[in-house]
Scaffold this active site. Structure first.
Site: not given
Ligand SMILES: *[C@@H]1O[C@H](CO)[C@@H](O)[C@H](O)[C@H]1NC(C)=O
Ligand SMILES: *[C@@H]1O[C@H](CO)[C@@H](O)[C@H](O)[C@H]1NC(C)=O
Ligand SMILES: *[C@@H]1O[C@H](CO)[C@@H](O)[C@H](O)[C@H]1NC(C)=O
Ligand SMILES: *[C@@H]1O[C@H](CO)[C@@H](O)[C@H](O)[C@H]1NC(C)=O
Ligand SMILES: *[C@@H]1O[C@H](CO)[C@@H](O)[C@H](O)[C@H]1NC(C)=O
Ligand SMILES: [Zn+2]
Length: 940
Positions: A324-328, A360-361, A383
């Site tokens: 969905g998305a990635m918190e880099n 969330h991210e 998470e």
């Protein structure tokens, strides 16, 4: 990381990974891999602790067109890692995967040197160990403890379209094909980009330099500091250097080269940029993300009481992205649908998704990035936490939405459905049971996200939000730039409990361990005749056998809140053993209701007279009961009936109050559960009577919304009303309400007549497309397909993509399935979703299931490993299986392929078997009484 499936309600019940079978395999592996001293270090999947990285200097040059010789898209790179020896060793193990190394001097592929005038041992031999993804360097002498060394390498990798590591994503703009080089390092793909110590506890500082075509822009975690044009090998290129990252885990690194553009704003000292395709930015699709990011960042800075640790916050929308998305850290990557929002065509669902996923991210920037769990066995804490606080962040940005309540539907009830199976698993696993990259990927499941969020919310509620936040601050502050285990959080919360004199029956860790270390959850039964309250492990299938022992015997320490006619009780009653007496629970006139606002992660059952009193309350004045609890009563009653703990017609009886209900949550809870009735009955004689019952309930709702929207010309003001309007139309049309069908067919017809002017309200598009395609034929489908292919907005494309699966024409469904084999027709990232959508259509069920079996080899090769939508596809295509013949088919399928395995769907396959057996039994028990109640006893 953001869930893959957040957006679509279709896959909500299906992202499911859990199981005992895998535990056995894991245990065997572990013994084979780590238990034996004779195993060479390079055959073990975990890095030894001898070497600790300090920093990396990485220069990468992605080629955005294919190599003329090989036809492959490539990238080249140079990297230096500076590391410290902490324990004498003559062996260097460093992760690398699918990289080809260039020979340097002396035929070596690496160069080792010591810093500060020290000397480095010679290299005896170097080789790659593909199975464990290491480069192994055997030295002539030992490295010296406390000495720092540098290891240099040059390499070539493929910039493949595999959505892992440094990869390429393509899209078309104004007829021009464009290539983006982007990355997904999490969880174990940094090693596919450069040699690195690729474990979350191996934190380091990353100095990144990117070389890219002139005219393109390069991004990474840190701010661009130095952009120059230069000439390399006769080619003029741009070289962009970035400020060094904070000390962080390798999985948080991000690099992107594109010809994107951006919009920006500042919040305090932080530069916020939203990046996307030029067209998307021009059309204002990034504006909403930019609008909410500032408030969300503000919220978390004050919630954590720690300022945002970086100078900038970039967020970028990518055409191809598995998750969905990635918190880099500093450069968050998203699927386009999750970041972009078009005021004209996106629905309020899209808007909520954007706000909650951003929240969330960004929550991870502190919890996860600043402080990181040591190993993947505790993914749930990372998470679950981000999922819980994403509601708080979104609520701050959009206070009128009442979004906090929605966790009850979207996480709690959703995950309880999975956690009530014996194939579930505890939130936390033993560190040494999660070692293979596949096992790591499997940790990112509904249990981690949604149960994690549920139990953390429960804790925050029994500690009170202020104590929870105080402990959290202390934890983040103490472990900044470092790694932790879950117990560290409990310790800091315990300090906050002591400091505030919170009264608890046990310590935080003793309470929480019962929710974290054993799978499942309890059903609490309140007997108002005796004043007794009891707990029992809740299993959806009463005959299922639990084969895994729990250290706590499947008992929990349960905070019970309650209310009755005169209001909400101020006390919490702690149920610390199997049963207890509480005189407050004795009732004979009034009803009692447990688990107010569903802050507790458990279900509640009552004695029959209390159920009766609750029922009477609901059908006289349902508003006395909080809205979240009206949803709870329905969801609990349906589940308790499945488990044979209440008579099987109770839940149907309770649905009667929906006749007067206009709120979204209770309706949605009913729909989620009726969904199962439809799955089981829509190919039987119960189908029509069920349709008739729902028709009676939904007609007043449909009329309510007709009035509220001035005959469908206005948009309801309230966020959840907007959702429920969709339900009213969807159900109205599904049960065959003529007025509904005429309405949507008319809208769709209008659009077909004027393809440039789609007047269908943004919120209603999904349901209108689906209902119109279901009611229509070839022409509607072909029209929708062409609109899908030309859609410039990802969320619009997504709606059409799922609506195309609504047709009742089996020929069209068949073609649609076959498109998933061709990436030019259906993007790879969407293929499993399309198949799942077709399976959710009762006309498509068999087709999809046959298709998956016929194309198994392709499916498995393409999606079998590392994609978590693969598991939801398996759950989706097997959801309706409910006859002995279908069970046999499934068993044959499983036997035929068990030798090769099922990759990331291993657990989903086991669940499918378990679920099919349960479905067969359920039909035997329930079909007759439900049919009888529907035809005679509905009392409406
Ligand atoms: C990495 O680069 C920085 C600046 O570009 C330099 O100061 C540092 O010494 C380099 N470190 C290594 C390990 O090459
Ligand atoms: C790496 O080398 C192998 C064997 O020569 C070759 O097949 C492969 O294409 C190379 N990969 C890259 C990315 O250069
Ligand atoms: C973003 O905020 C501006 C200023 O408040 C507002 O005018 C605009 O409508 C907002 N855009 C979106 C898509 O919400
Ligand atoms: C339950 O939730 C509602 C919001 O939906 C809130 O107004 C109410 O105060 C909550 N009740 C309790 C006891 O927390
Ligand atoms: C609906 O509401 C009316 C008036 O508020 C009430 O008399 C009636 O019993 C309710 N019916 C149901 C099924 O909830
Ligand atoms: Zn996350």
């Amino acid at each position: 990381m953001g869930k893959g499936c957040r957006v679509s309600k279709l896959c909500i019940l299906s992202v499911v990974l859990a199981l005992a079978a895998i535990t056995t395999i894991v245990t065997l592996w572990t013994l084979a891999l780590t238990g034996d001293d004779a195993t060479a270090p390079w055959d073990r999947y975990r890095l030894p602790a001898d070497l600790v990285p300090d920093s990396y200097n990485i220069t990468l040059w992605p080629r955005l067109s294919p190599d003329p010789d090989t036809g492959l898209y490539l990238f080249t790179g140079k990297s230096t890692v500076k590391f410290k020896c902490v324990k004498e060793t003559d062996l260097i193990l460093i992760h690398t995967n699918k990289l080809n190394f260039t020979k340097l001097e002396n035929e070596q592929i690496v160069r080792l040197s010591a810093t500060d005038g020290g000397s480095a041992p010679s290299i005896k031999s170097t080789w790659l160990q593909p199975e464990t993804q290491y480069m192994v360097i055997q030295l002539g002498n030992s490295l010296t403890p406390q000495q720092t060394y540098e290891l240099y390498a040059e390499f070539t990798g493929e910039l493949a379209d595999d959505l892992a590591g440094f990869y390429r994503s393509e899209y078309e703009e104004d007829g021009v094909r464009k290539t983006v080089a982007t990355s997904q390092m999490h969880p174990t793909h940094a090693r596919k980009t450069f040699p690195c110590f690729d474990e979350p506890a191996m934190k380091a500082v990353f100095h990144v330099t990117l070389i890219h075509p002139v005219g393109t822009v390069a991004l990474s975690n840190g701010m661009e500091t130095d952009i120059i044009n230069t000439n390399i090998d006769g080619v003029t290129v741009t070289q962009t250097k970035f400020e060094p990252t904070a000390k962080m885990s390798s999985y948080l690194l991000a690099i992107v080269v594109s010809d994107y553009t951006y919009i920006n704003a500042t919040q305090g000292d932080t530069l916020i940029r939203i990046w996307a395709r030029r067209k998307a930015i021009e059309q204002g699709q990034g504006d909403y993300a930019l609008n909410v990011t500032g408030p969300v960042l503000d919220f978390f800075q004050s919630y954590y009481n720690i300022s945002y640790p970086l100078s900038k916050s970039d967020q970028i929308a990518l055409p191809d992205f598995y998750f969905g998305a990635m918190e880099n850290w500093g450069l968050v990557t998203y699927r386009e649908t999750n970041l972009l929002y078009d005021p004209l065509t996106s629905s309020n669902r899209n808007k909520e998704t954007t706000a909650t996923i951003i929240a969330h991210e960004l929550a991870h920037m502190w919890f996860g990035n600043l402080v990181t769990l040591r190993w993947w066995n505790e993914v749930w804490l990372n998470e679950g936490f981000a999922s819980y606080v994403s509601y708080l962040g979104a609520d701050y940005a959009e206070p009128s939405w009442d979004v906090k309540d929605l966790i009850v539907l979207d996480d709690i009830q959703r995950v309880m459905a999975v956690d009530a199976l014996t194939s579930s698993h505890p939130l936390s696993s033993k560190e040494d049971s999660i070692i293979l990259p596949n096992q790591i990927t499997e940790q990112f499941d509904t249990i981690s996200y949604s149960k994690g969020a549920s139990v953390l919310r429960m804790m925050s509620s029994f500690l009170s939000e202020s104590v929870f936040v105080q402990g959290l601050y202390s934890y983040l502050n103490h472990f900044a730039y470092d790694n932790t285990v879950g117990n560290d959080l409990w310790d800091h919360l315990e300090m906050a409990v002591k400091a505030n004199d919170v009264s608890l029956p046990y310590s935080v860790s003793e309470i929480m361990n019962r929710w974290v270390l054993q799978m499942g959850f309890p059903v609490v039964t309140i007997d108002t005749g005796k004043g007794m309250v009891t707990q029992k492990y809740f299993l959806l299938d009463p005959e299922s056998k639990v084969t895994v022992d729990s250290p706590y015997n499947y008992e929990w320490v349960i905070p019970i809140t309650w209310m009755n006619k005169s209001g909400v009780s101020r006390n919490t009653f702690w149920l610390t053993k199997k049963e207890a007496y509480n005189s407050d629970f004795l009732m004979d006139q009034s009803w009692i209701l447990g688990n107010i606002n569903v802050t507790g992660y458990y279900r509640v059952n009552y004695d029959p007279s209390n159920w009766d009193r609750l029922y009477k309350q609901l059908v006289t004045d349902h508003l006395v009961i909080p809205v979240a609890n009206r949803a709870q009563l329905l969801d609990d009653a349906f589940s308790l009936a499945r488990a044979q703990l209440v008579p099987n017609v109770y839940p149907l009886m309770l649905t009667s109050f929906l006749l007067n209900e206009t709120e979204y949550m209770p309706w949605q809870a009913a729909l989620n559960n009726l969904q199962y009735y439809y799955l089981m009955f829509d190919r039987t004689e119960v189908y029509q009577p069920l349709q008739d019952h729902v028709m009676k309930l939904v007609t007043p709702l449909f009329m309510h919304f007709k009035e509220l929207t001035a005959n469908w010309t206005e948009i309801p003001e309230k966020h959840t009303d907007q959702y429920n309007q969709v339900n009213a139309i969807q159900m109205g049309c599904n049960v065959g309400l003529t007025e509904c069908q005429n309405l949507i067919t008319g809208w769709f017809k209008q659009w077909m007549d004027h393809p440039q002017h789609n007047l269908i309200a943004a919120n209603l598009r999904s349901v209108v497309y689906c209902s119109a395609i279901a009611a229509g034929g070839d022409a509607e489908w072909v029209f929708a397909w062409s609109q899908y292919k030309s859609a410039t907005l990802a969320s619009e494309a997504g709606k059409l993509m799922s609506a195309l699966a609504c047709t009742n024409d089996t020929y069209l469904l068949q073609s649609y399935l076959s498109y998933t084999l061709n990436p030019d027709m259906i993007r790879k990232q969407d293929a499993t979703f399309v198949i799942t959508s077709v399976a959710s259509n009762r006309m498509g069920q068999d087709l999809a299931w046959d298709f998956v079996r016929e194309q198994w080899e392709y499916m498995f090769t393409e999606y079998g490993v590392g994609s978590f939508s693969f598991a939801s596809m398996i759950s989706g295509v097997t959801a309706r299986l409910s006859t002995p013949t279908e069970l046999q088919q499934l068993e044959e399928f499983v036997n035929e392929h068990s030798a090769a395995g099922f990759g990331s769907a291993t657990q989903a396959v086991q669940q499918a078997l378990e679920r099919t057996r349960a479905n067969i039994k359920w039909l035997e028990l329930n079909k007759k009484p439900i049919l009888e109640w529907l035809t005679t006893g509905s009392g409406l």
